[in-house]
Design a protein around this motif. Structure first.
Motif, PDB file in Angstrom:
ATOM      1  N   LEU A  24      47.698  35.978  34.045  1.00 55.85           N
ATOM      2  CA  LEU A  24      46.691  36.571  34.921  1.00 55.85           C
ATOM      3  C   LEU A  24      46.385  38.000  34.495  1.00 55.85           C
ATOM      4  CD1 LEU A  24      44.832  36.425  37.339  1.00 55.85           C
ATOM      5  CD2 LEU A  24      46.784  36.986  38.823  1.00 55.85           C
ATOM      6  N   ASP A  25      47.413  38.756  34.157  1.00 55.78           N
ATOM      7  CA  ASP A  25      47.204  40.130  33.678  1.00 55.78           C
ATOM      8  C   ASP A  25      46.322  40.140  32.439  1.00 55.78           C
ATOM      9  OD1 ASP A  25      48.727  41.226  35.691  1.00 55.78           O
ATOM     10  OD2 ASP A  25      50.553  41.395  34.485  1.00 55.78           O
ATOM     11  N   SER A  26      46.569  39.198  31.526  1.00 57.03           N
ATOM     12  CA  SER A  26      45.781  39.165  30.288  1.00 57.03           C
ATOM     13  C   SER A  26      44.328  38.821  30.584  1.00 57.03           C
ATOM     14  CB  SER A  26      46.390  38.165  29.297  1.00 57.03           C
ATOM     15  OG  SER A  26      46.180  36.838  29.707  1.00 57.03           O
ATOM     16  N   PHE A  27      44.086  37.924  31.561  1.00 57.54           N
ATOM     17  CA  PHE A  27      42.720  37.600  31.951  1.00 57.54           C
ATOM     18  C   PHE A  27      42.032  38.825  32.545  1.00 57.54           C
ATOM     19  CE2 PHE A  27      43.472  33.105  31.362  1.00 57.54           C
ATOM     20  CZ  PHE A  27      42.207  32.564  31.210  1.00 57.54           C
ATOM     21  N   GLU A  28      42.768  39.596  33.335  1.00 61.52           N
ATOM     22  CA  GLU A  28      42.175  40.768  33.977  1.00 61.52           C
ATOM     23  C   GLU A  28      41.827  41.863  32.972  1.00 61.52           C
ATOM     24  OE1 GLU A  28      44.149  40.350  38.439  1.00 61.52           O
ATOM     25  OE2 GLU A  28      45.128  41.618  36.942  1.00 61.52           O
ATOM     26  N   GLN A  29      42.420  41.788  31.795  1.00 63.59           N
ATOM     27  CA  GLN A  29      42.127  42.772  30.748  1.00 63.59           C
ATOM     28  C   GLN A  29      41.045  42.299  29.777  1.00 63.59           C
ATOM     29  OE1 GLN A  29      45.904  43.793  28.889  1.00 63.59           O
ATOM     30  NE2 GLN A  29      46.890  43.915  30.892  1.00 63.59           N
ATOM     31  N   ARG A  30      40.602  41.059  29.936  1.00 68.01           N
ATOM     32  CA  ARG A  30      39.604  40.499  29.034  1.00 68.01           C
ATOM     33  C   ARG A  30      38.210  40.986  29.373  1.00 68.01           C
ATOM     34  NH1 ARG A  30      40.592  34.061  28.761  1.00 68.01           N
ATOM     35  NH2 ARG A  30      38.446  34.196  28.027  1.00 68.01           N
ATOM     36  N   ALA A  31      37.379  41.024  28.341  1.00 68.40           N
ATOM     37  CA  ALA A  31      35.971  41.377  28.542  1.00 68.40           C
ATOM     38  C   ALA A  31      35.063  40.165  28.334  1.00 68.40           C
ATOM     39  CB  ALA A  31      35.558  42.486  27.589  1.00 68.40           C
ATOM     40  N   ASP A  32      35.543  39.169  27.585  1.00 68.88           N
ATOM     41  CA  ASP A  32      34.721  38.006  27.248  1.00 68.88           C
ATOM     42  C   ASP A  32      35.237  36.748  27.939  1.00 68.88           C
ATOM     43  OD1 ASP A  32      33.120  39.510  25.511  1.00 68.88           O
ATOM     44  OD2 ASP A  32      34.575  39.271  23.892  1.00 68.88           O
ATOM     45  N   PHE A  33      34.316  36.019  28.560  1.00 68.98           N
ATOM     46  CA  PHE A  33      34.634  34.759  29.223  1.00 68.98           C
ATOM     47  C   PHE A  33      33.563  33.741  28.855  1.00 68.98           C
ATOM     48  CE2 PHE A  33      36.619  37.989  31.793  1.00 68.98           C
ATOM     49  CZ  PHE A  33      37.804  37.417  32.247  1.00 68.98           C
ATOM     50  N   LEU A  34      33.953  32.472  28.809  1.00 66.70           N
ATOM     51  CA  LEU A  34      32.991  31.416  28.537  1.00 66.70           C
ATOM     52  C   LEU A  34      31.882  31.465  29.572  1.00 66.70           C
ATOM     53  CD1 LEU A  34      32.223  28.868  26.888  1.00 66.70           C
ATOM     54  CD2 LEU A  34      33.570  27.533  28.539  1.00 66.70           C
ATOM     55  N   GLU A  35      30.640  31.511  29.104  1.00 64.92           N
ATOM     56  CA  GLU A  35      29.471  31.559  29.977  1.00 64.92           C
ATOM     57  C   GLU A  35      29.475  32.792  30.886  1.00 64.92           C
ATOM     58  OE1 GLU A  35      26.835  29.123  30.036  1.00 64.92           O
ATOM     59  OE2 GLU A  35      27.814  28.574  28.162  1.00 64.92           O
ATOM     60  N   ASP A  36      30.251  33.796  30.519  1.00 62.31           N
ATOM     61  CA  ASP A  36      30.343  35.043  31.300  1.00 62.31           C
ATOM     62  C   ASP A  36      30.825  34.815  32.736  1.00 62.31           C
ATOM     63  OD1 ASP A  36      29.509  36.726  29.213  1.00 62.31           O
ATOM     64  OD2 ASP A  36      27.403  36.288  29.625  1.00 62.31           O
ATOM     65  N   VAL A  37      31.600  33.769  32.943  1.00 65.55           N
ATOM     66  CA  VAL A  37      32.151  33.475  34.268  1.00 65.55           C
ATOM     67  C   VAL A  37      33.591  33.988  34.291  1.00 65.55           C
ATOM     68  CG1 VAL A  37      32.715  31.684  35.944  1.00 65.55           C
ATOM     69  CG2 VAL A  37      30.650  31.493  34.556  1.00 65.55           C
ATOM     70  N   ALA A  38      33.787  35.104  34.936  1.00 64.67           N
ATOM     71  CA  ALA A  38      35.086  35.784  34.920  1.00 64.67           C
ATOM     72  C   ALA A  38      36.039  35.156  35.938  1.00 64.67           C
ATOM     73  CB  ALA A  38      34.906  37.272  35.214  1.00 64.67           C
TER      74      ALA A  38
END
Length: 209
Positions: A167-181
Protein backbone atom coordinates in the motif's frame (compact mmCIF):
# COMPACT_ATOMS: atom_id res chain seq x y z
CA UNK A 1 -12.62 14.57 -11.02
CA UNK A 2 -14.83 12.52 -8.69
CA UNK A 3 -15.03 8.74 -8.97
CA UNK A 4 -18.47 8.68 -10.58
CA UNK A 5 -17.25 11.10 -13.22
CA UNK A 6 -14.19 8.94 -13.84
CA UNK A 7 -16.49 5.96 -14.29
CA UNK A 8 -18.64 7.84 -16.80
CA UNK A 9 -15.54 8.83 -18.77
CA UNK A 10 -14.29 5.22 -18.87
CA UNK A 11 -17.71 3.94 -19.93
CA UNK A 12 -17.82 6.48 -22.76
CA UNK A 13 -14.35 5.36 -23.85
CA UNK A 14 -15.49 1.75 -23.80
CA UNK A 15 -18.55 2.53 -25.91
CA UNK A 16 -16.41 4.38 -28.46
CA UNK A 17 -13.95 1.49 -28.60
CA UNK A 18 -16.67 -1.02 -29.43
CA UNK A 19 -17.24 0.69 -32.76
CA UNK A 20 -13.72 -0.15 -33.98
CA UNK A 21 -12.23 -3.34 -35.36
CA UNK A 22 -11.79 -5.65 -32.42
CA UNK A 23 -8.37 -7.23 -32.80
CA UNK A 24 -6.44 -8.41 -29.74
CA UNK A 25 -5.04 -4.93 -29.12
CA UNK A 26 -8.44 -3.24 -29.29
CA UNK A 27 -9.95 -5.93 -27.05
CA UNK A 28 -7.25 -5.24 -24.48
CA UNK A 29 -8.05 -1.54 -24.61
CA UNK A 30 -11.70 -2.35 -24.04
CA UNK A 31 -10.66 -4.50 -21.09
CA UNK A 32 -8.67 -1.59 -19.70
CA UNK A 33 -11.58 0.83 -20.11
CA UNK A 34 -13.99 -1.59 -18.42
CA UNK A 35 -11.43 -2.13 -15.64
CA UNK A 36 -11.20 1.64 -15.11
CA UNK A 37 -14.99 1.91 -14.99
CA UNK A 38 -15.27 -0.96 -12.52
CA UNK A 39 -12.59 0.34 -10.16
CA UNK A 40 -14.01 3.86 -10.29
CA UNK A 41 -17.49 2.61 -9.48
CA UNK A 42 -16.06 0.51 -6.66
CA UNK A 43 -14.39 3.60 -5.21
CA UNK A 44 -17.69 5.47 -5.59
CA UNK A 45 -19.45 2.82 -3.51
CA UNK A 46 -21.56 1.62 -6.44
CA UNK A 47 -20.63 -2.01 -5.93
CA UNK A 48 -23.24 -3.74 -8.10
CA UNK A 49 -22.41 -1.57 -11.11
CA UNK A 50 -18.71 -2.04 -10.37
CA UNK A 51 -19.11 -5.81 -10.45
CA UNK A 52 -20.84 -5.63 -13.84
CA UNK A 53 -17.98 -3.66 -15.38
CA UNK A 54 -15.30 -5.77 -13.76
CA UNK A 55 -16.90 -8.91 -15.20
CA UNK A 56 -16.97 -7.23 -18.59
CA UNK A 57 -13.31 -6.37 -18.20
CA UNK A 58 -12.40 -9.98 -17.41
CA UNK A 59 -14.26 -11.20 -20.49
CA UNK A 60 -12.56 -8.70 -22.76
CA UNK A 61 -9.14 -9.71 -21.46
CA UNK A 62 -10.04 -13.34 -22.10
CA UNK A 63 -11.23 -12.51 -25.61
CA UNK A 64 -7.97 -10.69 -26.30
CA UNK A 65 -5.83 -13.76 -25.57
CA UNK A 66 -6.31 -15.22 -29.04
CA UNK A 67 -3.72 -13.61 -31.27
CA UNK A 68 -1.93 -11.98 -28.35
CA UNK A 69 1.89 -11.84 -28.31
CA UNK A 70 3.67 -14.64 -26.40
CA UNK A 71 3.85 -14.25 -22.64
CA UNK A 72 0.97 -11.77 -22.42
CA UNK A 73 0.51 -12.76 -18.79
CA UNK A 74 -0.98 -9.43 -17.81
CA UNK A 75 -4.25 -10.52 -19.40
CA UNK A 76 -5.04 -13.57 -17.23
CA UNK A 77 -3.73 -11.66 -14.20
CA UNK A 78 -6.10 -8.79 -14.93
CA UNK A 79 -9.00 -11.19 -15.53
CA UNK A 80 -8.44 -12.95 -12.21
CA UNK A 81 -8.15 -9.64 -10.39
CA UNK A 82 -11.31 -8.28 -12.00
CA UNK A 83 -13.37 -11.34 -11.08
CA UNK A 84 -12.08 -11.40 -7.52
CA UNK A 85 -12.93 -7.72 -7.08
CA UNK A 86 -16.36 -8.37 -8.57
CA UNK A 87 -16.90 -11.01 -5.89
CA UNK A 88 -17.13 -13.72 -8.54
CA UNK A 89 -15.59 -17.14 -8.97
CA UNK A 90 -12.23 -16.69 -10.68
CA UNK A 91 -11.53 -20.41 -11.05
CA UNK A 92 -12.01 -20.47 -14.82
CA UNK A 93 -9.57 -17.59 -15.29
CA UNK A 94 -7.09 -19.31 -12.97
CA UNK A 95 -7.27 -22.51 -15.00
CA UNK A 96 -6.78 -20.49 -18.16
CA UNK A 97 -3.53 -19.08 -16.73
CA UNK A 98 -2.25 -22.48 -15.66
CA UNK A 99 -3.28 -24.22 -18.88
CA UNK A 100 -1.35 -21.55 -20.76
CA UNK A 101 1.78 -22.47 -18.80
CA UNK A 102 2.01 -19.67 -16.27
CA UNK A 103 3.43 -21.86 -13.51
CA UNK A 104 6.33 -22.91 -15.76
CA UNK A 105 7.00 -19.46 -17.21
CA UNK A 106 10.52 -18.09 -17.24
CA UNK A 107 9.34 -14.53 -16.66
CA UNK A 108 8.40 -13.26 -13.19
CA UNK A 109 5.10 -11.88 -14.48
CA UNK A 110 4.22 -15.37 -15.72
CA UNK A 111 5.07 -16.92 -12.38
CA UNK A 112 3.03 -14.22 -10.69
CA UNK A 113 0.08 -15.26 -12.85
CA UNK A 114 0.71 -18.87 -11.86
CA UNK A 115 0.98 -18.09 -8.15
CA UNK A 116 -2.19 -16.03 -8.21
CA UNK A 117 -3.97 -18.82 -10.08
CA UNK A 118 -2.90 -21.42 -7.54
CA UNK A 119 -4.16 -19.20 -4.72
CA UNK A 120 -7.50 -18.83 -6.48
CA UNK A 121 -7.72 -22.61 -6.83
CA UNK A 122 -6.84 -23.14 -3.17
CA UNK A 123 -3.53 -24.87 -3.86
CA UNK A 124 -1.66 -22.98 -1.15
CA UNK A 125 1.24 -25.41 -1.06
CA UNK A 126 1.84 -24.98 -4.78
CA UNK A 127 1.38 -21.22 -4.52
CA UNK A 128 3.91 -20.99 -1.71
CA UNK A 129 6.48 -23.00 -3.67
CA UNK A 130 6.01 -21.00 -6.87
CA UNK A 131 5.74 -17.68 -5.05
CA UNK A 132 9.05 -18.29 -3.33
CA UNK A 133 10.76 -18.18 -6.76
CA UNK A 134 9.64 -14.54 -7.04
CA UNK A 135 11.57 -13.52 -3.96
CA UNK A 136 14.98 -11.87 -4.10
CA UNK A 137 14.62 -10.79 -7.72
CA UNK A 138 15.48 -7.40 -9.14
CA UNK A 139 12.63 -7.59 -11.64
CA UNK A 140 9.69 -8.25 -9.31
CA UNK A 141 8.35 -6.22 -6.35
CA UNK A 142 9.68 -7.92 -3.19
CA UNK A 143 6.70 -6.93 -1.06
CA UNK A 144 4.27 -8.53 -3.53
CA UNK A 145 6.33 -11.72 -3.50
CA UNK A 146 6.35 -11.70 0.30
CA UNK A 147 2.60 -11.12 0.50
CA UNK A 148 1.88 -14.00 -1.88
CA UNK A 149 4.10 -16.41 0.04
CA UNK A 150 2.84 -15.40 3.48
CA UNK A 151 -0.76 -15.48 2.28
CA UNK A 152 -0.24 -19.00 0.98
CA UNK A 153 1.24 -19.94 4.34
CA UNK A 154 -1.59 -18.20 6.24
CA UNK A 155 0.96 -16.19 8.21
CA UNK A 156 -1.19 -13.23 9.22
CA UNK A 157 1.58 -11.16 10.80
CA UNK A 158 4.06 -11.30 7.95
CA UNK A 159 1.25 -10.98 5.41
CA UNK A 160 0.10 -7.78 7.14
CA UNK A 161 3.60 -6.30 7.03
CA UNK A 162 3.98 -7.08 3.33
CA UNK A 163 0.51 -5.73 2.53
CA UNK A 164 1.18 -2.45 4.31
CA UNK A 165 4.39 -2.09 2.34
CA UNK A 166 2.51 -2.69 -0.91
CA UNK A 167 0.00 0.00 0.00
CA UNK A 168 2.85 2.39 0.81
CA UNK A 169 4.40 1.71 -2.59
CA UNK A 170 1.08 2.41 -4.32
CA UNK A 171 0.76 5.70 -2.43
CA UNK A 172 4.17 6.73 -3.74
CA UNK A 173 3.35 5.91 -7.36
CA UNK A 174 2.58 8.50 -9.99
CA UNK A 175 1.47 6.16 -12.81
CA UNK A 176 -1.61 3.94 -12.77
CA UNK A 177 -3.35 1.96 -15.49
CA UNK A 178 -5.90 4.27 -17.12
CA UNK A 179 -4.92 6.90 -14.52
CA UNK A 180 -7.18 5.22 -11.95
CA UNK A 181 -5.34 5.64 -8.66
CA UNK A 182 -6.49 2.55 -6.77
CA UNK A 183 -4.34 0.04 -4.87
CA UNK A 184 -5.92 -2.86 -6.74
CA UNK A 185 -3.26 -5.40 -5.74
CA UNK A 186 -4.02 -4.71 -2.09
CA UNK A 187 -7.75 -5.21 -2.66
CA UNK A 188 -7.21 -8.46 -4.56
CA UNK A 189 -4.89 -9.90 -1.93
CA UNK A 190 -7.39 -9.00 0.77
CA UNK A 191 -10.13 -10.88 -1.11
CA UNK A 192 -7.92 -13.97 -1.14
CA UNK A 193 -6.97 -13.40 2.50
CA UNK A 194 -10.63 -13.27 3.54
CA UNK A 195 -11.16 -16.85 2.41
CA UNK A 196 -8.17 -17.92 4.52
CA UNK A 197 -9.09 -15.96 7.63
CA UNK A 198 -5.98 -13.75 7.49
CA UNK A 199 -7.38 -10.47 6.12
CA UNK A 200 -6.07 -7.46 8.02
CA UNK A 201 -7.30 -3.97 8.79
CA UNK A 202 -5.47 -1.23 6.97
CA UNK A 203 -5.28 2.46 7.72
CA UNK A 204 -7.52 4.69 5.62
CA UNK A 205 -6.05 5.55 2.25
CA UNK A 206 -7.25 7.60 -0.72
CA UNK A 207 -6.35 4.58 -2.85
CA UNK A 208 -8.83 2.26 -1.10
CA UNK A 209 -12.66 2.31 -1.00
Amino acid sequence: MEWSERADTAIERYAAGETRGLDQRQLTQLGNAAWAAGLSLLMAGRTEEAAEWLRRSAQRYRDSWEGAPPDSWGRPIAAMKALLLAGDDAVEAARWALDAGAADAESPIGRYAGTLALLVLGDDVGARVLGTTLRDRDDFPPDVADALVELAGADRVDYAIALENILDSFEQRADFLEDVAVADTVLVLQRLAETRGVAVELEASPLLP
